[in-house]
Design a protein around this motif. Structure first.
Motif, short mmCIF file in Angstrom:
data_model
loop_
_atom_site.label_atom_id
_atom_site.label_comp_id
_atom_site.label_asym_id
_atom_site.label_seq_id
_atom_site.Cartn_x
_atom_site.Cartn_y
_atom_site.Cartn_z
N UNK A 144 5.72 3.81 16.81
CA UNK A 144 7.00 3.32 16.32
C UNK A 144 7.92 2.71 17.35
N UNK A 145 7.80 3.05 18.62
CA UNK A 145 8.69 2.40 19.58
C UNK A 145 8.25 0.97 19.85
N UNK A 193 0.85 -1.19 0.00
CA UNK A 193 0.00 0.00 0.00
C UNK A 193 0.89 1.24 0.00
N UNK A 194 0.43 2.27 -0.64
CA UNK A 194 1.17 3.53 -0.67
C UNK A 194 1.43 4.02 0.76
N UNK A 195 0.45 3.85 1.63
CA UNK A 195 0.59 4.29 3.02
C UNK A 195 1.70 3.53 3.74
N UNK A 196 1.98 2.29 3.30
CA UNK A 196 3.05 1.51 3.92
C UNK A 196 4.41 2.17 3.71
N UNK A 226 5.14 4.39 6.65
CA UNK A 226 5.63 3.65 7.82
C UNK A 226 7.08 3.21 7.61
N UNK A 227 7.39 2.79 6.41
CA UNK A 227 8.76 2.36 6.10
C UNK A 227 9.72 3.53 6.28
N UNK A 228 9.36 4.69 5.77
CA UNK A 228 10.23 5.87 5.89
C UNK A 228 10.45 6.23 7.35
N UNK A 229 9.40 6.21 8.15
CA UNK A 229 9.52 6.54 9.57
C UNK A 229 10.38 5.51 10.30
N UNK A 237 10.90 12.77 13.35
CA UNK A 237 9.97 11.85 12.68
C UNK A 237 8.53 12.32 12.87
N UNK A 238 8.20 12.83 14.04
CA UNK A 238 6.86 13.38 14.27
C UNK A 238 6.56 14.48 13.25
#
Length: 131
Positions: free
Chosen positions: A95-96, A57-60, A63-66, A79-80
């Motif tokens: 993310x933690x 998914x594009x939205x994934x 998450x990968x970038x973060x 990151x926020x």
């Protein structure tokens, strides 16, 4: 490629004049108006299919970038801001828990700054009052 894209937008802005929609966005319709999210998603799916990549998914990618930024040592506040989360708590909660290695890295970094040797000699205290 980005410079060429920006130049193309500048040309369209000049050509369209008052008809150009100043959205403040980098990727737009030919008239400057925002892209429709469904169109972006469909194009992304087509490009990943053509590239022979597994479905994602594009939205994934967000998450990968973060996750990669945090793993590389980026500060949680950075990151926020990158994700435009309203609160650092949202980012930290997301993310933690996903990246235990981030928590481990933070613990190891903290441990590194703790002195391993005493900075003053321990023992009897010297009193300047004659004792």
């Amino acid at each position: 490629m980005l410079k060429a894209h920006l130049a193309s937008q500048d040309e369209a802005r000049a050509r369209l004049g008052a008809a150009w929609v100043e959205s403040g966005l980098l990727f737009t319709q030919p008239d400057g108006s925002p892209l429709h999210p469904a169109d972006v998603t469909a194009r992304f799916q087509e490009l990943t299919r053509q590239a022979g990549l597994p479905p994602i998914r594009l939205h994934d990618l967000r998450h990968t970038a973060a996750s990669l930024a945090l793993e590389a040592g980026a500060d949680m506040k950075v990151v926020q801001n990158m994700l435009r989360h309203s609160s650092i708590t949202v980012t930290a909660d997301a993310y933690t828990t996903v990246l235990p290695e981030v928590a481990l890295a933070a613990a190891e970094a903290t441990a590194k700054i703790i002195p391993r040797t005493a900075t003053r000699q321990l023992g009897h205290r010297t009193d300047h009052c004659g004792q």
